[in-house]
Write a protein that holds these residues in place. Sequence first.
Motif, PDB file in Angstrom:
ATOM      1  N   ARG A  95      -7.407  -6.096  -1.597  1.00 24.35           N
ATOM      2  CA  ARG A  95      -6.128  -6.452  -1.500  1.00 24.35           C
ATOM      3  C   ARG A  95      -5.647  -7.139  -2.197  1.00 24.35           C
ATOM      4  N   ASN A  96      -6.459  -8.508  -1.623  1.00 25.73           N
ATOM      5  CA  ASN A  96      -6.044 -10.105  -2.982  1.00 25.73           C
ATOM      6  C   ASN A  96      -6.839 -10.484  -4.088  1.00 25.73           C
ATOM      7  N   ARG A  97      -6.399 -10.538  -4.706  1.00 23.81           N
ATOM      8  CA  ARG A  97      -6.605 -10.834  -6.188  1.00 23.81           C
ATOM      9  C   ARG A  97      -5.388 -11.718  -7.101  1.00 23.81           C
ATOM     10  N   PRO A 109       0.906  -9.708  -7.740  1.00 25.70           N
ATOM     11  CA  PRO A 109       1.767  -8.568  -6.892  1.00 25.70           C
ATOM     12  C   PRO A 109       1.356  -7.614  -6.203  1.00 25.70           C
ATOM     13  N   SER A 110       1.881  -7.059  -4.900  1.00 33.18           N
ATOM     14  CA  SER A 110       1.237  -5.652  -4.631  1.00 33.18           C
ATOM     15  C   SER A 110       2.323  -4.987  -3.805  1.00 33.18           C
ATOM     16  N   GLY A 111       2.844  -4.004  -3.507  1.00 30.95           N
ATOM     17  CA  GLY A 111       3.652  -3.806  -2.259  1.00 30.95           C
ATOM     18  C   GLY A 111       5.234  -3.375  -3.744  1.00 30.95           C
ATOM     19  N   LEU A 112       5.709  -2.815  -2.794  1.00 26.52           N
ATOM     20  CA  LEU A 112       7.781  -2.749  -3.434  1.00 26.52           C
ATOM     21  C   LEU A 112       8.284  -3.899  -3.685  1.00 26.52           C
ATOM     22  N   GLY A 113       7.617  -5.298  -2.652  1.00 21.52           N
ATOM     23  CA  GLY A 113       7.973  -6.092  -2.735  1.00 21.52           C
ATOM     24  C   GLY A 113       8.175  -6.739  -4.106  1.00 21.52           C
TER      25      GLY A 113
END
Length: 473
Positions: A95-97, A109-113
């Motif tokens: 999930r985290n890069r 960035p990941s997800g809608l936000g």
Amino acid sequence: MPPTVAVVGGGVSGLAACYHLARGPRPPKVLLLEASARLGGWLQSTRTADGTVFEHGPRGIRPGGVVGTDTLHMVSELGLEDDVLPVPGDHPASRNRFLYTGGALHKLPSGLGGLLWPVPPFSRALLWSGVRDLLAPAGTEPDESVHAFVRRRFGQEVADIAVDSLCRGVFAGDCRALSIRSCFPALFKAERCWRSVLLGLALGSGKERGTESGLSRRARAERWSQWSLRGGMESLAEALVAFLRPRGVELHCHAPLRRLRRHPDGRWQLTLADGTVMADHVVSALPAAALAEVLPAEAEPLSRELRRIPAVSVAVVNLQYEGVALPVTGFGHLVPSSEDASLLGIVYDSVAFPQHNGAGAASVRLTVMLGGAWFGQSFGDPAAVAPALLLQRAQAAVREQLGLELAPTRSIVRVHQACIPQYTLGHWQRTERIGRFLEEQRLPLSLIGASYAGVSVNDCIASAKVAIGRLLG
């Protein structure tokens, strides 16, 4: 007598070629010729007495797509299922890069936000880059640099920061010189077929899968982002060797190929350091430039194309720390060339694969990647650079970017010379001319490996499978 096939180059491509030759219903006589003292090529793992594993080459393999599925099937056939270490989709390393730019770490960035609002280091919401792609006309040039393509479709900032860093992480290369058509063919095809990259990736991605196995089904269900092996990636090469030996494949180390010539009877004569061998067909898993040096004079048009496929050198510095903690948890971070050209990125190995920490279960293991297309300007000749200089640079990067002030308890420095081929502009034309020459001359020669159609472990294994499939009909 069965025909003889000589496979030249004992990295993962050459070993995979032997694997597919040996599995055929009527296998030929197979010789594997490797110049160095070991088999496995860039799959290099150091295992310490306390069980710690350090990777000096690839440290994980992606399970997705046809090529990823096929590799997992091969791993199953080799009996390595119980040694697979997966990184599932909900793991922090999936999930985290991060990017290191402007003197700070920024989570990608990941997800809608991450789409709707500006997220550093980007000054605008990435939604606008997506809108730009949906509205931009399709390109008309037969090829384009990765940077120019992304700038045209998604904007300057995405090209300068995100894609610059991505190309440094994947190819250790400069996105301003690399070809979009050859490095990221899915993006090129998406634009040509659907006018929009995003639309093409969403609607045009096929459901084609490779040869399924229990591992590939599990990888899909658990959404693995990558996987490794308990003994390190070199275990894959060792398992291939163990598969080949009892099946009569002759494995020769310390056997550098000096010259390749056609015999009057149509077979190949391979000149080695200590004699010659004859083969009906040659499968070359050598880097393109190395193959060019051994071909006969009448194959000069082929040699000329092979010499036009460059490769870059990378320094890999493994560091282990005790009594420290990382400021963030994830796969690692990349560094855009505008921030520090000499430093490609840092992988947080102990996050993705804590099983490789050995007895020091709480230790932090990092791999610092240096050089690539910027090796010469940053460190000089890769054959002559002092390991102490590379270690000093790696430790300084860890101090500055991750805040780890203590000295590492272990360090290993390796310089891999000309290890990653660069698919520069026009690479697709070079590979087409290479294929045309082989066909027109009816040469009993197959070219496999990272120099032609993909630099990942999956790509190398896939190139061997395709070539042997053609050879065996």
